[in-house]
Design a protein around this motif. Structure first.
Motif, mmCIF file in Angstrom:
data_model
loop_
_atom_site.group_PDB
_atom_site.id
_atom_site.type_symbol
_atom_site.label_atom_id
_atom_site.label_comp_id
_atom_site.label_asym_id
_atom_site.label_seq_id
_atom_site.Cartn_x
_atom_site.Cartn_y
_atom_site.Cartn_z
ATOM 1 N N LEU A 194 28.976 42.520 38.062
ATOM 2 C CA LEU A 194 30.320 42.653 37.485
ATOM 3 C C LEU A 194 31.366 42.872 38.567
ATOM 4 C CD1 LEU A 194 29.670 44.803 34.285
ATOM 5 C CD2 LEU A 194 30.502 42.465 34.377
ATOM 6 N N THR A 206 34.467 40.359 39.331
ATOM 7 C CA THR A 206 35.846 40.859 39.333
ATOM 8 C C THR A 206 36.538 40.519 40.660
ATOM 9 O OG1 THR A 206 35.147 42.697 37.916
ATOM 10 C CG2 THR A 206 37.273 42.933 39.027
ATOM 11 N N TRP A 207 35.858 40.685 41.724
ATOM 12 C CA TRP A 207 36.430 40.361 43.032
ATOM 13 C C TRP A 207 36.741 38.889 43.128
ATOM 14 C CZ3 TRP A 207 34.476 37.460 47.205
ATOM 15 C CH2 TRP A 207 35.159 37.589 48.401
ATOM 16 N N ILE A 209 39.882 38.024 41.078
ATOM 17 C CA ILE A 209 41.095 38.471 41.741
ATOM 18 C C ILE A 209 41.408 37.526 42.920
ATOM 19 C CG2 ILE A 209 42.074 40.335 43.157
ATOM 20 C CD1 ILE A 209 40.525 42.284 41.400
#
Length: 180
Positions: free
Chosen positions: A168, A172-173, A176
């Motif tokens: 996760l 998420t990284w 972004i």
């Protein structure tokens, strides 16, 4: 006639009690002088392992109580001399086995010393009273290899949760990074 007492080499746990037939001043001088103790016993001893004191110092305990409670002499050993020990007044000398430094010694006490008794301390009996028959007590009975234990369910759940959090976090990284 001489009163000689043989002390065996490596003697342990033996206590000799002597009554002193001397004045308080003479007994006090004996107490304070290791050479005087050697002369009184007729042998070279370790004065640190000899006690000289007036029986009146044992008020409330008594000589019998001091030997039993303070020096681990079994009461039944004192039975033959109990009356003598209880009536004893004046000064006494107690000589412990360690006074002889494991040496064979012949004591030739001065006429002012009277042997009241020789007693043994209670000793621990280290002999085994029973044998252990369990297989695990036999020599070389351990397993030849160490068996690796399977991880518990809780450990497996923790590992799966850690991997899911890493995935996760990585997603998420990436989001972004791509969006920004």
């Amino acid at each position: 006639m001489t009163n000689e007492f043989q002390v065996s080499p490596n003697e342990r746990g033996v206590i000799r009690v002597f009554a002193l037939s001397m004045t308080n001043k003479e007994a006090q001088a004996l107490k304070d002088d290791p050479e005087a103790i050697d002369a009184a016993l007729g042998a070279s001893v370790d004065a640190e392992q000899v006690e000289v004191f007036p029986v009146s110092d044992l008020e409330g305990v008594g000589l019998v109580g001091y030997l039993v409670e303070g020096n681990a002499v079994p009461p039944e050993q004192l039975s033959p001399d109990r009356t003598k020990l209880e009536k004893l007044g004046g000064w006494v000398m107690i000589v412990f086995s360690l006074a002889f430094g494991d040496r064979e010694t012949v004591l030739e006490p001065a006429p002012t010393l009277t042997l009241i008794g020789t007693y043994g301390e209670v000793r621990t009996d280290w002999r085994a009273t029973e044998t252990v028959e369990a297989d695990s007590a036999k020599p070389y009975s351990a397993p030849s290899e160490t068996v690796k234990k399977k991880p518990s369910d809780a450990a497996m759940s923790g590992r799966i949760a850690m991997i899911a959090l890493l995935v996760l976090g990585l997603l998420t990284w990436l989001m972004i990074r791509i969006g920004g």
